[in-house]
Scaffold this motif. Structure first.
Motif, mmCIF file in Angstrom:
data_model
loop_
_atom_site.group_PDB
_atom_site.id
_atom_site.type_symbol
_atom_site.label_atom_id
_atom_site.label_comp_id
_atom_site.label_asym_id
_atom_site.label_seq_id
_atom_site.Cartn_x
_atom_site.Cartn_y
_atom_site.Cartn_z
ATOM 1 N N THR A 10 0.854 -1.182 0.000
ATOM 2 C CA THR A 10 0.000 0.000 0.000
ATOM 3 C C THR A 10 0.894 1.237 0.000
ATOM 4 O O THR A 10 1.694 1.425 0.922
ATOM 5 C CB THR A 10 -0.915 0.008 1.238
ATOM 6 O OG1 THR A 10 -1.668 -1.206 1.243
ATOM 7 C CG2 THR A 10 -1.851 1.204 1.223
ATOM 8 N N GLU A 15 3.893 1.601 3.004
ATOM 9 C CA GLU A 15 5.042 1.277 2.124
ATOM 10 C C GLU A 15 6.347 1.594 2.867
ATOM 11 O O GLU A 15 7.263 0.769 2.921
ATOM 12 C CB GLU A 15 4.911 2.120 0.852
ATOM 13 C CG GLU A 15 6.147 2.180 -0.029
ATOM 14 C CD GLU A 15 6.059 3.337 -1.040
ATOM 15 O OE1 GLU A 15 4.934 3.779 -1.374
ATOM 16 O OE2 GLU A 15 7.122 3.806 -1.495
ATOM 17 N N LYS A 54 -2.630 1.305 -4.585
ATOM 18 C CA LYS A 54 -3.559 1.856 -3.587
ATOM 19 C C LYS A 54 -4.133 0.697 -2.771
ATOM 20 O O LYS A 54 -4.219 -0.436 -3.264
ATOM 21 C CB LYS A 54 -4.715 2.606 -4.278
ATOM 22 C CG LYS A 54 -4.316 3.990 -4.731
ATOM 23 C CD LYS A 54 -5.511 4.805 -5.138
ATOM 24 C CE LYS A 54 -6.017 5.619 -3.969
ATOM 25 N NZ LYS A 54 -6.856 6.742 -4.382
ATOM 26 N N ALA A 55 -4.565 1.014 -1.542
ATOM 27 C CA ALA A 55 -4.971 -0.039 -0.605
ATOM 28 C C ALA A 55 -5.993 -1.028 -1.201
ATOM 29 O O ALA A 55 -5.771 -2.243 -1.163
ATOM 30 C CB ALA A 55 -5.526 0.599 0.667
ATOM 31 N N ASN A 56 -7.077 -0.522 -1.777
ATOM 32 C CA ASN A 56 -8.102 -1.431 -2.304
ATOM 33 C C ASN A 56 -7.530 -2.310 -3.418
ATOM 34 O O ASN A 56 -7.902 -3.473 -3.559
ATOM 35 C CB ASN A 56 -9.288 -0.648 -2.884
ATOM 36 C CG ASN A 56 -10.134 -0.011 -1.804
ATOM 37 O OD1 ASN A 56 -9.856 -0.144 -0.627
ATOM 38 N ND2 ASN A 56 -11.176 0.695 -2.215
ATOM 39 N N VAL A 58 -4.478 -3.381 -3.649
ATOM 40 C CA VAL A 58 -3.624 -4.434 -3.077
ATOM 41 C C VAL A 58 -4.474 -5.697 -2.903
ATOM 42 O O VAL A 58 -4.088 -6.792 -3.296
ATOM 43 C CB VAL A 58 -3.004 -3.996 -1.719
ATOM 44 C CG1 VAL A 58 -2.367 -5.184 -1.001
ATOM 45 C CG2 VAL A 58 -1.976 -2.891 -1.942
ATOM 46 N N VAL A 72 -1.363 -4.462 3.678
ATOM 47 C CA VAL A 72 -2.552 -3.611 3.604
ATOM 48 C C VAL A 72 -3.158 -3.480 4.994
ATOM 49 O O VAL A 72 -2.965 -4.355 5.844
ATOM 50 C CB VAL A 72 -3.541 -4.227 2.563
ATOM 51 C CG1 VAL A 72 -4.097 -5.564 3.028
ATOM 52 C CG2 VAL A 72 -4.650 -3.270 2.203
ATOM 53 N N THR A 76 -8.977 -1.882 5.227
ATOM 54 C CA THR A 76 -9.271 -2.229 3.827
ATOM 55 C C THR A 76 -9.714 -3.688 3.722
ATOM 56 O O THR A 76 -10.628 -4.013 2.959
ATOM 57 C CB THR A 76 -8.018 -1.977 2.962
ATOM 58 O OG1 THR A 76 -7.552 -0.659 3.233
ATOM 59 C CG2 THR A 76 -8.322 -2.121 1.481
#
Ligand code: PRP
Length: 209
Positions: A10, A15, A54-56, A58, A72, A76
């Protein structure tokens, strides 16, 4: 050499914390420090390939098996409800989900269906379902704290870290929902096909968390 283990990270704070963790394991992360605009980066002498997402996304990449592993937030994971395997609590990225409302409001008092604004509609729905409460949920993309201030909603379900965003906007926590932190997740098939490598990495990480 084997195909590198591909790990979706993420982008942003998780990160950075993951790179610190990798470096504590002796993995060379120069490529991430010098990434420029590149999104796929070799780490640990090519044994690992880092994908910045981006988180979603991942969750999406790990669920579809194009990344073996992912880092993550539990927020999420709870919202996306993907078919992935949660391997480890990494201990960083700590915060919590909470229900909040305008300071002094008696949220649980009164009659009528309450309106709740959230970037996390599934988390919000599950929370109120567990209470047997019927609520209307409005999905908001940005600063969800605006919704009660503009009288769009009676409350919000959102992430609270220090609490200062709530405080500076005249809101307060009504009830804590669940603690959140970064998790190492895996694709279901990778867990079988690359079990040994994944297990080795997990054992290494466990010595640092
Ligand atoms: C999150 C969350 C709150 C804030 C809480 O937003 O949605 O707005 O952090 O943090 P605090 O309790 O320390 O004040 P974030 O900053 O991640 O930005 P976003 O709105 O882009 O998600």
């Amino acid at each position: 050499m084997n195909k590198p283990l591909r790990i979706a990270l993420t982008k942003g704070r998780l990160e950075k914390d993951t790179v610190k963790l990798f470096e504590s394991l002796g993995f060379d992360c120069t490529s991430v420090h010098e990434k420029g605009r590149r999104l796929i980066l070799p780490v640990a002498d090519g044994k690992i390939e880092v994908v910045l997402a981006k988180a979603n996304d991942v969750i999406t990449y790990v669920e579809h098996g194009v990344c073996d592993l992912g880092v993550v937030g539990k927020d999420t994971i709870l919202e996306m409800q993907g078919k992935i395997f949660e391997l480890l609590d990494l201990g960083f990225g700590r915060c919590r989900f909470a229900l909040a409302a305008k300071k002094g409001d008696k949220f649980f008092g009164g009659y009528g269906v309450k309106t709740i604004a959230s970037k996390y509609p599934n988390v919000a729905r599950n929370f109120f379902e567990s209470k047997g409460m019927d609520v209307e949920i409005v999905k908001i993309e940005g600063s969800v704290e605006l919704a009660p201030l503009l009288e769009l909603s009676d409350g919000i379900v959102d992430i609270v870290e220090t609490g200062s965003t709530l405080k500076e906007n005249g809101l307060e926590v009504v009830e804590d929902i669940v603690n959140i932190s970064a998790r190492l997740v895996a694709n279901m098939v990778s867990m079988k096909l690359r079990q040994k490598e994944i297990q080795e990495l997990v054992e290494m990480i466990k010595t640092k968390i």
